[in-house]
Design a protein around this motif. Structure first.
Motif, mmCIF file in Angstrom:
data_model
loop_
_atom_site.group_PDB
_atom_site.id
_atom_site.type_symbol
_atom_site.label_atom_id
_atom_site.label_comp_id
_atom_site.label_asym_id
_atom_site.label_seq_id
_atom_site.Cartn_x
_atom_site.Cartn_y
_atom_site.Cartn_z
ATOM 1 N N VAL A 49 30.005 67.339 9.513
ATOM 2 C CA VAL A 49 29.691 68.749 9.098
ATOM 3 C C VAL A 49 29.499 69.566 10.162
ATOM 4 O O VAL A 49 29.696 70.797 10.273
ATOM 5 N N VAL A 50 28.279 69.163 10.736
ATOM 6 C CA VAL A 50 27.579 70.096 11.892
ATOM 7 C C VAL A 50 28.528 70.437 12.929
ATOM 8 O O VAL A 50 28.854 71.385 13.581
ATOM 9 N N SER A 51 29.568 69.343 13.587
ATOM 10 C CA SER A 51 30.329 69.394 14.453
ATOM 11 C C SER A 51 31.374 70.220 14.119
ATOM 12 O O SER A 51 31.896 71.220 14.903
ATOM 13 N N GLY A 52 32.188 70.218 12.953
ATOM 14 C CA GLY A 52 33.280 71.107 12.630
ATOM 15 C C GLY A 52 32.828 72.539 12.298
ATOM 16 O O GLY A 52 33.557 73.343 12.746
ATOM 17 N N ALA A 53 31.663 72.628 11.641
ATOM 18 C CA ALA A 53 31.179 74.008 11.543
ATOM 19 C C ALA A 53 30.939 74.570 12.688
ATOM 20 O O ALA A 53 31.022 75.983 12.884
ATOM 21 N N LEU A 54 30.434 74.018 14.010
ATOM 22 C CA LEU A 54 30.266 74.721 15.364
ATOM 23 C C LEU A 54 31.392 74.763 16.213
ATOM 24 O O LEU A 54 31.225 74.783 17.287
ATOM 25 N N GLY A 55 32.451 74.277 15.761
ATOM 26 C CA GLY A 55 33.727 74.225 16.502
ATOM 27 C C GLY A 55 33.986 73.094 17.286
ATOM 28 O O GLY A 55 34.494 73.198 18.418
ATOM 29 N N GLY A 56 33.274 71.879 16.712
ATOM 30 C CA GLY A 56 33.663 70.673 17.690
ATOM 31 C C GLY A 56 34.470 69.748 17.049
ATOM 32 O O GLY A 56 34.977 69.991 15.836
ATOM 33 N N LEU A 57 34.954 68.622 17.801
ATOM 34 C CA LEU A 57 35.990 67.690 17.521
ATOM 35 C C LEU A 57 35.174 66.716 16.458
ATOM 36 O O LEU A 57 34.024 66.748 16.231
ATOM 37 N N PRO A 58 36.146 66.049 15.736
ATOM 38 C CA PRO A 58 35.412 64.991 14.964
ATOM 39 C C PRO A 58 34.748 63.792 15.506
ATOM 40 O O PRO A 58 34.958 63.678 16.731
ATOM 41 N N VAL A 59 33.692 63.400 14.851
ATOM 42 C CA VAL A 59 32.606 62.490 15.462
ATOM 43 C C VAL A 59 32.691 61.058 14.883
ATOM 44 O O VAL A 59 33.074 60.836 13.527
ATOM 45 N N ALA A 60 32.750 60.275 15.522
ATOM 46 C CA ALA A 60 32.763 58.997 15.437
ATOM 47 C C ALA A 60 31.963 57.989 16.289
ATOM 48 O O ALA A 60 31.640 58.255 17.148
ATOM 49 N N GLY A 61 31.374 56.569 15.744
ATOM 50 C CA GLY A 61 30.957 55.854 16.839
ATOM 51 C C GLY A 61 31.873 55.448 17.606
ATOM 52 O O GLY A 61 33.114 54.985 17.623
ATOM 53 N N VAL A 62 31.398 55.278 18.992
ATOM 54 C CA VAL A 62 32.145 55.132 20.300
ATOM 55 C C VAL A 62 31.737 53.906 21.022
ATOM 56 O O VAL A 62 30.438 53.822 21.463
ATOM 57 N N ALA A 63 32.563 52.888 21.169
ATOM 58 C CA ALA A 63 32.416 51.760 21.619
ATOM 59 C C ALA A 63 31.990 51.547 23.146
ATOM 60 O O ALA A 63 31.050 50.998 23.368
ATOM 61 N N VAL A 64 32.503 52.589 23.917
ATOM 62 C CA VAL A 64 32.455 52.436 25.442
ATOM 63 C C VAL A 64 30.875 52.776 25.622
ATOM 64 O O VAL A 64 30.075 52.282 26.191
ATOM 65 N N ARG A 65 30.425 54.100 24.877
ATOM 66 C CA ARG A 65 29.160 54.764 25.216
ATOM 67 C C ARG A 65 28.182 53.683 24.364
ATOM 68 O O ARG A 65 27.147 53.523 24.880
ATOM 69 N N SER A 66 28.455 53.071 23.271
ATOM 70 C CA SER A 66 27.527 52.250 22.506
ATOM 71 C C SER A 66 27.284 51.166 23.224
ATOM 72 O O SER A 66 25.876 50.613 23.525
ATOM 73 N N SER A 67 28.283 50.293 23.695
ATOM 74 C CA SER A 67 27.987 49.378 24.686
ATOM 75 C C SER A 67 27.096 49.583 25.920
ATOM 76 O O SER A 67 26.413 48.752 26.185
ATOM 77 N N ALA A 68 27.290 50.774 26.535
ATOM 78 C CA ALA A 68 26.695 50.941 27.695
ATOM 79 C C ALA A 68 25.257 51.052 27.193
ATOM 80 O O ALA A 68 24.250 50.900 28.169
ATOM 81 N N ASN A 69 24.921 51.937 26.169
ATOM 82 C CA ASN A 69 23.585 52.111 25.737
ATOM 83 C C ASN A 69 22.702 50.802 25.486
ATOM 84 O O ASN A 69 21.511 50.624 26.053
ATOM 85 N N VAL A 70 23.471 49.728 24.910
ATOM 86 C CA VAL A 70 22.678 48.526 24.574
ATOM 87 C C VAL A 70 22.487 47.840 26.080
ATOM 88 O O VAL A 70 21.510 47.398 26.187
ATOM 89 N N ARG A 71 23.653 47.745 26.989
ATOM 90 C CA ARG A 71 23.389 47.161 28.121
ATOM 91 C C ARG A 71 22.456 47.723 28.988
ATOM 92 O O ARG A 71 21.764 47.192 29.941
ATOM 93 N N ALA A 72 22.061 49.027 28.960
ATOM 94 C CA ALA A 72 21.352 49.793 29.720
ATOM 95 C C ALA A 72 19.912 49.587 29.224
ATOM 96 O O ALA A 72 18.711 50.003 30.062
ATOM 97 N N GLY A 73 19.728 48.921 28.181
ATOM 98 C CA GLY A 73 18.200 48.268 27.775
ATOM 99 C C GLY A 73 17.641 49.401 26.857
ATOM 100 O O GLY A 73 16.321 49.401 26.735
ATOM 101 N N ALA A 74 18.446 50.145 26.098
ATOM 102 C CA ALA A 74 17.750 51.125 25.156
ATOM 103 C C ALA A 74 17.285 50.416 23.998
ATOM 104 O O ALA A 74 17.589 49.161 23.506
ATOM 105 N N VAL A 75 15.924 50.866 23.321
ATOM 106 C CA VAL A 75 15.174 50.126 22.547
ATOM 107 C C VAL A 75 14.757 51.055 21.364
ATOM 108 O O VAL A 75 14.482 50.392 20.264
ATOM 109 N N SER A 76 15.444 52.295 21.060
ATOM 110 C CA SER A 76 15.320 53.018 20.081
ATOM 111 C C SER A 76 16.566 54.129 19.965
ATOM 112 O O SER A 76 17.180 54.159 21.134
#
Length: 865
Positions: free
Chosen positions: A312-339
């Motif tokens: 809703v926010v992305s479309g209203a501000l002129g952004g692309l549709p949003v979804a969970g992204v595997a590449v960025r999520s796996s990088a986040n987990v492997r980089a040690g994110a805790v929250s």
């Protein structure tokens, strides 16, 4: 979202099963962990070039990719149900978005994104997130593969220096002409980008390990941009207009049915990709080793709400549709994110870059971004997925979905895939092969496939080919049988046994049983042979199993004994039953009066052992054979050493949900760990510890105590005797050794043990290693252990808890353990298992208190069938 709030507040049933909150409680000061900061930087460096590349691939304004990345990090990261999943513009949405922009224009596409977000909010309020996971994995993998092919073919034109066409087929047709008229500069920059992307993660040596910390996508784009700038290549580069001219969402314009289909397509792809991504992130987090914090499992309904709000926010501000992204999520987990703070901070960094780094971003060649996105599209056609669907015989579903997405579009391709999946399931359900043949006087009826009411006529014809009084074997090769087929088999079995025949059921369904209550009007089995089961049970007989026993595999857990035909009334050869063994009964008690004590021969215990082994060979061995063969080739590589009591009620593999090769187990009476240097003469525990730590390299050691431990009760009794008497034989007066709940006998501090004429028994000497636990429990200076916030129920439970803490201290005194702890290569854990409650408690020890915390059931896990 506000419409969902009252339901959560008033529905007490749901509140009991609600997921733990992933956000800090109100009133607690905000804290940003260093691991979250480093993970956010790593994700930001990956997200920046990918967001621009995906925006380029869709034909949207390049700022739209940055808007979607920022909103995905801030909105979906804050309100979503998967703390470590990173959302933003996803490659899986490229085809859908590009088609919408070509049909309706950019402002209407933004409006469609807003409507899709509202649809996701509605689905989240209805709590139907898990229904999206019911889609066949072959359909999902085929959809992603089709989208990947579409992306790769379109971006190939930009890599070669041209422009993509409006459809995949047009891109294929225009490819020969594009190859004949390629741009050498664009091709060189694209080739450099792909080379860096492929080779950077494979840099060898210590220097390579240091360099690999920089994400490959960033290195590829920066390297290509630097080379293009230094060599002065004439290339089309990123053009970011002023934010003042950025187009926002407008009112949707177009045919109603087309807009509805567009909203459904966007909602479907966004939701399925995000939910599957959340499940994948949970698996990555569960497999993460080390002392990193592990947030709770994903709340899929909340994740759907967070994704809807972000769209809703992305479309209203002129952004692309949003979804969970595997590449960025796996990088986040492997980089040690805790929250979730890492996801949100990455969104803040994207905002800063979009406002302050425009001059640097405009140096990036479009060919480099196109090569990056093309590589992502190629990776979406996963060989692992293809092998998986091949193994499960779902290649037609995968192929039809992929081709449908490529030729017709995402929604049409998914619909075709779902249709083929349903048709394949119905085909498997109705395609049942039933054959009959006869060998050496035995008639075999073989069933291959699922037994449903549709197959009952053919089953009846095959069964009636078996002559009256003949020996029959029915092989059931399917995994499903409905009630109609079950009743047909049961009725035929009763009739065949009544006519003097024998029946043996084998195969996957051989262990099922019919209702044991036979109607009074049913005729008795007048000619049942000694090896035939009763007419009311569908059972299996094997060469090693006792033909007179009809117990299921778990009946030994219920302390039963089988009275077979040789032990029953000779006058009633059909009297074969399972009955509970009397309290304290032994194998000798159940032997026939006229036979000697069966110590080695074919006694009841041997028959029970043979039945258990036979059940393993038939039901379990086929499932674990491949894994055991791998372990036999590669050797054992357990992740932890498990020190547990020898008590038969503590099944270590069951309470830890582990399998072959997972645990290195050392068990003894009382889960004791003698300190090093003790003159006990027993080094078996120390040898197990040394082997596990030094040779196997386990990452953790767990000391597991349990409720009602007879060794701890014996220690308590011996302590009481030692305090009440100073004579060497005082301990022999205790009756603890004769009680069923304390079978080990007392361990005297000074005198002989029970049953000993001159000194302590081996058991008494061994239990002396538990005396420090008694001292710990009696020491007022040490905090008493708590069990889930409450004091122990009695002295035995108190000693069981104190013993776990004391044995952990003994562990730390061993050289190999101390050295591994100093190096950070080992963790120690305390565990208490309450047998009666089937409940595990983990130790949390501080200077102020010692608490065993209740381990709650993990939500979202499939229930056992």
């Amino acid at each position: 979202m506000s419409a969902c709030a009252p339901a959560h507040a008033t529905d007490s049933a749901r509140a009991q099963h609600s997921h733990p909150s992933h956000s800090p409680p109100p009133g607690r000061r905000f804290r940003l962990a260093g691991a979250d900061v480093s993970a956010a930087v790593a994700v930001f460096l990956i997200a920046l070039p990918l967001s621009l590349g995906i925006a380029l691939a869709t034909g949207a304004p390049l700022q739209a990719g940055l808007v979607a990345a920022a909103v995905g990090g801030l909105v979906a990261g804050r309100f979503g149900g998967s703390p470590l999943q990173v959302s933003g513009p996803a490659a899986g949405l490229t085809v859908v978005t590009a088609d919408l922009i070509a049909r309706y224009g950019w402002r209407t596409t933004c409006a469609i994104t807003v409507l899709a977000g509202l649809a996701q909010l509605g689905l989240g309020c209805l709590r139907v997130a898990r229904a999206a996971l019911a889609v066949s994995p072959a359909v999902v993998h085929g959809m992603l593969a089709g989208i990947g092919v579409t992306i790769a073919v379109a971006q190939l034109h930009i890599v070669l220096g041209g422009s993509p066409q409006s459809s995949v087929l047009d891109n294929f047709r225009a490819l020969p002409a594009q190859l004949a008229d390629l741009d050498p500069a664009a091709l060189a920059v694209s080739a450099l980008t792909l080379a860096l992307l492929l080779l950077w993660p494979r840099l060898p040596g210590r220097t390579g390990r240091l360099l690999r910390r920089a994400p490959a996508p960033l290195v590829a784009v920066v390297g290509a941009t630097a080379v293009a700038s230094l060599t002065g290549l004439m290339l089309t580069r990123v053009d970011l207009p002023s934010w003042r001219s950025h187009a926002l969402a407008g009112l949707p314009e177009g045919p109603v049915l087309g807009l509805v289909a567009a909203v459904l397509s966007t909602t479907l792809v966004c939701s399925v990709q995000s939910l599957l991504g959340a499940v994948a992130v949970d698996k990555l987090v569960a497999g993460r080793s080390g002392p990193l914090a592990r947030p709770g499992r994903s709340d899929l309904d909340r994740e759907l709400l967070g994704q809807g709000a972000a769209n809703v926010v992305s479309g209203a501000l002129g952004g692309l549709p949003v979804a969970g992204v595997a590449v960025r999520s796996s990088a986040n987990v492997r980089a040690g994110a805790v929250s979730r703070n890492s996801t949100m901070l990455h969104g803040v960094l994207v905002v800063i870059a979009a406002l302050l780094m425009v001059p640097l971003l405009e140096l990036i060649p479009l060919a480099s971004l196109a090569a990056l996105v093309m590589a992502v599209g190629i990776q979406m056609v996963s060989l692992h997925h293809i092998r998986t669907v091949t193994r499960h015989r779902e290649v037609p579903v995968y192929a039809v979905t992929t081709l449908g997405v490529v030729v017709f579009g995402v929604l049409e391709g998914v619909a075709l895939g779902v249709g083929v999946a349903v048709a394949l399931a119905l085909h498997r359900l109705t395609r049942t092969r039933i054959t009959h043949d006869e060998r050496k006087g035995t008639h075999y009826v073989r069933v291959r496939g699922q037994l449903t009411f549709l197959a009952v006529p053919r089953l009846s014809r095959a069964l009636h080919l078996v002559p009256h009084g003949a020996d029959a074997v029915v092989e059931l090769g399917g995994s499903f049988m409905d009630h109609a087929a079950y009743e047909s088999l049961q009725d035929w079995q009763r009739a065949h046994l009544a006519q003097g025949g024998t029946v043996e059921f084998t195969g996957r369904r051989a262990g099922i049983r019919a209702d044991a209550s036979t109607p009074a009007a049913s005729p008795p089995a007048v000619a049942t042979t000694a090896s035939a089961p009763p007419a009311t049970a569908l059972t299996v007989s094997t060469a090693t199993a006792d033909a007179g026993c009809h117990c299921r595999p778990w009946t030994p857990w219920r302390n039963h004994r089988c009275a077979n035909v040789t032990e029953a009334d000779p006058a009633r050869p059909g009297d074969q039953s399972c009955e509970p063994a009397p309290e304290g009964a032994t194998a000798a008690d159940s032997a026939p009066p006229h036979s000697p004590a069966l110590l080695v021969g074919p006694g009841p215990s041997r028959r029970q052992l043979a039945r258990g082994l036979s059940t393993f060979q038939r039901a379990t061995a086929p499932h674990v054979r491949d894994e055991l063969a791998r372990l036999a080739r590669e050797g054992q590589q357990p992740s932890q050493l498990f020190l547990a009591c020898a008590d038969s009620r503590v099944v270590t593999s069951m309470i830890t949900a582990s399998g072959p090769g997972d645990l290195f187990v050392v068990r003894n009476v009382g889960n004791l760990v003698p300190p090093p240097g003790e003159g006990s003469g027993d080094d078996s525990v120390a040898a197990g510890i040394e082997y596990a730590v030094e040779v196997l390299g386990v990452r953790s050691i767990t000391v597991c105590g349990h409720s009602g431990c007879g060794a701890m009760r014996a220690l308590l009794d011996s302590g009481a005797v030692a305090r009440s008497s100073s004579g060497p034989d005082a301990s022999s007066g205790s009756d603890a050794g004769s009680r069923p709940d304390a079978p080990f006998g007392p361990a005297s501090r000074s005198g002989p043990g029970p049953g000993s004429g001159d000194g302590p028994t081996p058991l008494g000497r061994w239990l002396r290693n538990g005396l420090p636990s008694l001292d710990r429990m009696a020491d007022p200076a040490r905090p008493g252990p708590l069990l889930a916030g409450r004091p122990p129920a009695d002295e035995v439970e108190r000693l069981c808890l104190a013993n776990v803490v004391q044995q952990l201290e003994h562990l730390r005194a061993h050289d190999s353990v101390a050295r591994a702890l100093r190096e950070g290569a080992l963790e120690l854990h305390g565990l208490y298992f309450h047998v009666a409650e089937a409940q595990a408690y983990l130790l949390s020890e501080t200077e102020e208190e010692v608490v065993f915390t209740r381990v709650e059931a993990a939500e979202g896990l499939p229930s056992p069938s």
